[in-house]
Design an enzyme around this catalytic site. Structure first.
Site, short mmCIF file in Angstrom:
data_model
loop_
_atom_site.label_atom_id
_atom_site.label_comp_id
_atom_site.label_asym_id
_atom_site.label_seq_id
_atom_site.Cartn_x
_atom_site.Cartn_y
_atom_site.Cartn_z
N GLU A 1 10.93 -4.34 -13.72
CA GLU A 1 9.57 -3.95 -13.38
C GLU A 1 8.91 -3.37 -14.62
OE1 GLU A 1 6.07 -3.23 -12.36
OE2 GLU A 1 7.32 -4.13 -10.77
N THR B 1 1.97 -2.74 -5.76
CA THR B 1 0.58 -2.43 -5.44
C THR B 1 0.47 -1.50 -4.23
OG1 THR B 1 -0.26 -4.48 -6.38
CG2 THR B 1 -1.62 -3.42 -4.72
N CYS B 2 1.21 -1.79 -3.18
CA CYS B 2 1.04 -1.03 -1.94
C CYS B 2 1.31 0.45 -2.14
CB CYS B 2 1.96 -1.59 -0.86
SG CYS B 2 1.84 -0.69 0.71
N CYS C 1 -2.34 0.18 -0.59
CA CYS C 1 -2.55 0.64 0.78
C CYS C 1 -2.15 2.08 1.03
CB CYS C 1 -1.85 -0.29 1.76
SG CYS C 1 -0.24 -0.90 1.24
N LYS D 1 -4.62 4.52 -0.91
CA LYS D 1 -5.95 4.27 -0.34
C LYS D 1 -6.05 4.87 1.06
CE LYS D 1 -6.79 0.12 0.86
NZ LYS D 1 -6.95 -1.34 0.72
N TYR E 1 11.89 5.25 -3.65
CA TYR E 1 12.22 3.83 -3.86
C TYR E 1 13.32 3.69 -4.92
CZ TYR E 1 8.65 1.42 -1.07
OH TYR E 1 7.93 0.90 -0.05
N ALA F 1 9.82 -8.76 -17.59
CA ALA F 1 10.79 -9.85 -17.70
C ALA F 1 10.06 -11.18 -17.55
CB ALA F 1 11.87 -9.72 -16.65
N TYR G 1 -11.95 -6.73 2.48
CA TYR G 1 -11.45 -5.47 3.02
C TYR G 1 -11.41 -4.37 1.97
CZ TYR G 1 -6.82 -6.30 0.91
OH TYR G 1 -5.79 -6.50 0.02
N ILE G 2 -11.10 -4.69 0.72
CA ILE G 2 -11.05 -3.65 -0.31
C ILE G 2 -12.44 -3.09 -0.54
CG2 ILE G 2 -10.55 -3.20 -2.74
CD1 ILE G 2 -8.34 -5.28 -2.59
N GLU H 1 -13.44 -0.92 2.53
CA GLU H 1 -12.66 0.31 2.64
C GLU H 1 -13.11 1.35 1.61
OE1 GLU H 1 -8.50 -1.42 4.57
OE2 GLU H 1 -8.69 -1.24 2.39
N ARG I 1 -22.03 -12.03 -3.12
CA ARG I 1 -22.69 -13.29 -3.45
C ARG I 1 -22.95 -14.16 -2.22
NH1 ARG I 1 -17.71 -16.53 -6.47
NH2 ARG I 1 -16.27 -16.57 -4.70
N ALA J 1 -5.65 -5.32 9.66
CA ALA J 1 -6.61 -4.24 9.88
C ALA J 1 -7.42 -4.00 8.63
CB ALA J 1 -5.88 -2.96 10.29
N HIS K 1 -5.27 7.07 31.22
CA HIS K 1 -6.59 7.70 31.21
C HIS K 1 -6.51 9.18 30.91
CE1 HIS K 1 -10.79 8.13 32.44
NE2 HIS K 1 -10.43 9.21 33.13
N GLU L 1 -7.25 2.37 27.02
CA GLU L 1 -7.28 1.88 28.40
C GLU L 1 -8.31 0.77 28.58
OE1 GLU L 1 -8.92 4.46 31.52
OE2 GLU L 1 -9.62 5.79 29.91
#
Length: 448
Positions: A35, A42-43, A48, A51, A99, A115, A178-179, A182, A199, A342, A437, A442
């Site tokens: 890496e 990115t996430c 995500c 954000k 991670y 790499a 979406y970006i 958001e 555009r 979403a 309820h 519902e």
């Protein structure tokens, strides 16, 4: 003894690459992962997760105002961008550490260098070291696409938005996906003057028309300005600071920050794939079959770099299926049918299955059920913002073809409902379920 240094060499430590590396190692493979930036992709690092944390922070603007209607004596509150920014970045650091710990605990050899592929079984890292592997997995993700126009270098992308020194007073966002929507919601709630420049003549292409029209209406009411049919022409520095954005057919727009949210391109530049025998497609993506294999039998790819479905959960599924298939003796393929998605706008929207337009194109006549209502909280808060839930049903067998909604907590509600749509349940199954309820959810079992 293997003739290769590694059983698997993964390039890219994003969601798909990390999952593939971890699972393959758990199956007993000797795995290396390279890496060039940060572990998490990115996430986790600049997508995500951070954000969504900014979105949580932005929601307090409305929540604090609404609280007064619920009896709380809330004074006028100041917002400090640096506090939110730094706390979000600290959380990103913490997640990256987790991670890395996961990879280490599975004995994955982490190489913090770029790499590149040198052959069907060989890669070279930036430091000049060469490694051989029986299998190579490309999981380098995608990067923000920036339009080719004069002055584009004066703008930022979503990558840089998390590191702004201060909150801009005026923001121009290019794009309608979406970006763009958001970040428009984030900046607008935090007090910036936001203009979305697109555009085309629509936002959120691919989502149900009724839902995206509702978001547009609410966004305009919240003060976001939209400029449609306005292609970018150029960006110029403005005397005294900021920029001037020139778009086709419209007046120039002054801004402190211009942000490009005009799509994402597969991260394949300079990877050496062509020399290894992998021909990229017209978008620069890596072509793969149902088992994530490229035309070169020893080279595979998962995630956004394949430009199939650019969603983190999909990349994770692909990475896991790849590892199980190649190293776990459990051949599996990802089912791309009925994937929920979403947009964490203000308010958020979510959908699964066919939109009304898609359903009519494929099935002809369909039944549409809708609920257009104000959430109870919005009623007492004195806000006119309305939620919209929409169900598309096949009249021949009563099967739910699609479910789409916009309103508070829509993504949280849809995740559970998506199971029903994925399973092919009928409208009657929803009708037979007793309502919980009082909830917004519902409405899904009360649609008539």
């Amino acid at each position: 003894m293997s003739e290769f240094d590694f059983d698997l060499f993964v390039i890219g430590a994003g969601s798909g690459g990390v999952r593939a590396a971890r699972v393959a190692a758990a199956h007993g493979a000797k795995v290396a992962l390279a890496e060039e930036y940060r572990v998490g992709g990115t996430c986790v690092i600049r997508g995500c997760v951070p954000k969504k944390l900014l979105i949580y922070g932005a929601h307090f603007a409305e929540d604090l105002r609404d609280a007064r209607r619920f009896g709380w004596h809330v004074p006028d509150c100041d917002f400090d961008w640096a506090t939110l920014r730094d706390n979000v970045l600290a959380e990103v650091d913490r997640l990256e550490g987790l991670y890395c710990n996961t990879l280490s605990s599975h004995s994955v050899h982490l190489i913090r260098e770029r790499a590149e592929v040198r052959g069907p079984h060989e890669v070279e890292t930036a430091g000049g070291a060469r490694h051989t592997a029986a299998t190579i997995l490309i999981a380098t993700g995608a990067r923000p696409a920036v339009p080719d126009c004069p002055g584009a270098e004066l703008g930022i992308t979503s990558n840089e938005a998390f590191h702004l020194a201060e909150l801009p007073r005026r923001v121009v966002i290019a794009g309608g996906g979406y970006i763009a929507n958001e970040f428009a919601g984030i900046f607008n709630e935090l007090g910036s003057r936001v203009t979305i420049v697109n555009r085309s003549g629509e936002i959120l292409r691919g989502y149900d028309d009724s839902i995206r029209d509702r978001l547009l209406k609410i966004s305009v009411e919240k003060g976001i300005d939209f400029r449609f049919h306005a292609p970018f022409e150029r960006v110029e520095p403005r005397e005294g600071g900021g920029v001037i954005v020139h778009v086709g057919g419209q007046d120039p727009i002054p801004a402190d920050v211009v942000m490009f949210a005009t799509g994402r391109a597969p991260n394949t530049q300079g990877l050496g794939l062509e020399q290894a025998g992998v021909t990229l497609d017209a978008m620069g993506a890596v072509p793969v079959d149902e088992d994530n294999r490229t035309p070169v039998p020893s080279i595979f790819a998962v995630g956004d770099v394949t430009n199939r479905v650019q969603l983190t959960p999909v990349a994770i599924r692909e990475g896991h299926a790849f590892a199980d298939s190649q190293f776990g003796g459990n051949p599996r393929r990802v089912d791309y049918h009925c994937i929920p998605s979403a947009v964490f706008s203000h308010p958020p929207l979510a959908g699964v299955g066919l939109t009304e337009r898609q359903a009519r194109e494929r099935h002809g006549d369909v039944k549409i059920y809708q609920s257009d209502f104000r959430a109870m909280k919005n009623v007492l808060a004195g806000r006119d913002e309305r939620a919209l839930y929409k169900m598309i049903v096949d009249p021949t067998d009563d099967r739910v073809l699609g479910l789409h909604m916009i309103g508070p907590d829509a993504p949280e509600i849809l995740q559970a409902a998506a199971v029903a749509v994925k399973a092919g349940l009928t409208k009657q199954a929803f009708d037979d379920t007793v309502a919980l309820h009082p909830t917004m959810a519902e409405e899904l079992v009360l649609l008539r």
